[in-house]
Scaffold this active site. Sequence first.
Site, PDB file in Angstrom:
ATOM      1  NE  ARG A   1      -2.484   1.797   3.255  1.00  0.00           N
ATOM      2  CZ  ARG A   1      -2.347   1.303   4.483  1.00  0.00           C
ATOM      3  NH1 ARG A   1      -2.763   0.083   4.762  1.00  0.00           N
ATOM      4  NH2 ARG A   1      -1.799   2.025   5.430  1.00  0.00           N
TER       5      ARG A   1
ATOM      6  CE1 TYR B   1     -11.771  14.516 -16.154  1.00  0.00           C
ATOM      7  CE2 TYR B   1     -11.581  14.349 -13.773  1.00  0.00           C
ATOM      8  CZ  TYR B   1     -11.870  13.776 -14.991  1.00  0.00           C
ATOM      9  OH  TYR B   1     -12.254  12.468 -15.053  1.00  0.00           O
TER      10      TYR B   1
ATOM     11  CG  ASP C   1      -4.986  17.492 -14.369  1.00  0.00           C
ATOM     12  OD1 ASP C   1      -4.307  16.868 -15.203  1.00  0.00           O
ATOM     13  OD2 ASP C   1      -6.101  17.112 -13.964  1.00  0.00           O
TER      14      ASP C   1
ATOM     15  CE  LYS D   1      -8.761  10.370 -18.853  1.00  0.00           C
ATOM     16  NZ  LYS D   1      -8.904  11.608 -18.115  1.00  0.00           N
TER      17      LYS D   1
END
Length: 384
Positions: free
Chosen positions: A49, A102, A174, A199
């Site tokens: 993790r 976004y 971003d 993406k």
Amino acid sequence: MKARMQTMLTHFGEENVHGAVIPPIFLNSTFVHESYEAFQEGKGHYYSRVSNPTLDVLEKKLAALEQGEAAKAFASGMAAISAVLFHFLKQGDHAICSTPAYGGTFGILGSYMHKFGIAADFVDFRDTERVRAAIKPNTRLIVCESYSTFFMDVFDLEAIVSLAKEHGLRTVIDNTCATPANLRPLEWGFDVVVHSASKYLGGHSDVIAGAVIASREIIDRIVQVEYGIFGGALGPFEAWLVTRGLKTFGLRMKQHADSAMQIARMLEASDKVAKVNFPFLPGHGQHAMTSKQFDQPSGLLSFELHGGKDAAARVINRLRYFKIGVSWGGFESLAYSPGMSGGHDQFAGTEYEPRLDRLIRISVGLEDTADLIEDLQTALEAAE
Ligand SMILES: *Cc1c(COP(=O)(O)O)cnc(C)c1O
């Protein structure tokens, strides 16, 4: 000698395990240690993790791509963005974010974080003076994107960074839309870059992933707190898929750029199209700033029809190679119109609102450019 991008992506950050030409996938959740003392020393990995050797490979490549000191891979772009926002903002703080943003980022900053007493204003970053005017005594963070959502506006990164420095604010960008093949915001002075690797970085529409790239100090703190606490770790198999996608990243981005440029020119010349939102066209109002900041386009652009929603629907339904769907950045071409779905609250009452229904966003994939152009030309005949 510093390797150039494609060379770096081929070799950098990969340890040789049994001579395997492709790095293996470490699917283990935990890591065992030689002794009580060895565990206490805290060297190496202990739980997936927090860190994992398969993620290490990806993180090294991502940091190098963005010219950053360190990177952390997350389970999604949104996991990366939320970790960064929660890292920098606390109760009583204020953030300024570029608009249109976004949808997920608008969702967290525009409403979700209110319950923690964190406020945000969404500002038109095309005019840096408006950003300056939005700064309050409790402003801590400036958040922006390499292109604005749907309309592909670009922002003066140098001016934004210098404004932030003047006021002691942190800056986050971003860079999903532009990608580090075309824009490296850390070189412009941004503190943090976030990505949806779902993406272009992954590039094959087969994985959801995200990343944060920044100084070693910032990454270490985010890993110690938000990464561990929120549990947004990327799975090793997904990390391996993104690393595999990255092997061809530079080549793909060249093809996306070349095809998008040709398609934008064709759309600009079409009498069915009222406006092309693509700042790489010489006639676009932001062309000079775009040429200064970006090496080349990505495959993302939008155009607006003379007609409204019905015309957009007819054109989209006539497309053959461009498939109808959200997301972008894969090998396949996609088309989407905001009128197809709700949830566009941030546009209410803005200059953008009346343009949404007549807008079609396309993600130009890696099919032959001539086929994509023919497909769009045929579909545009349905516009009236
Ligand atoms: C897709 C996207 C995100 C969210 O990423 P996920 O991987 O879907 O969580 C964030 N920002 C931008 C600009 C995006 O396009």
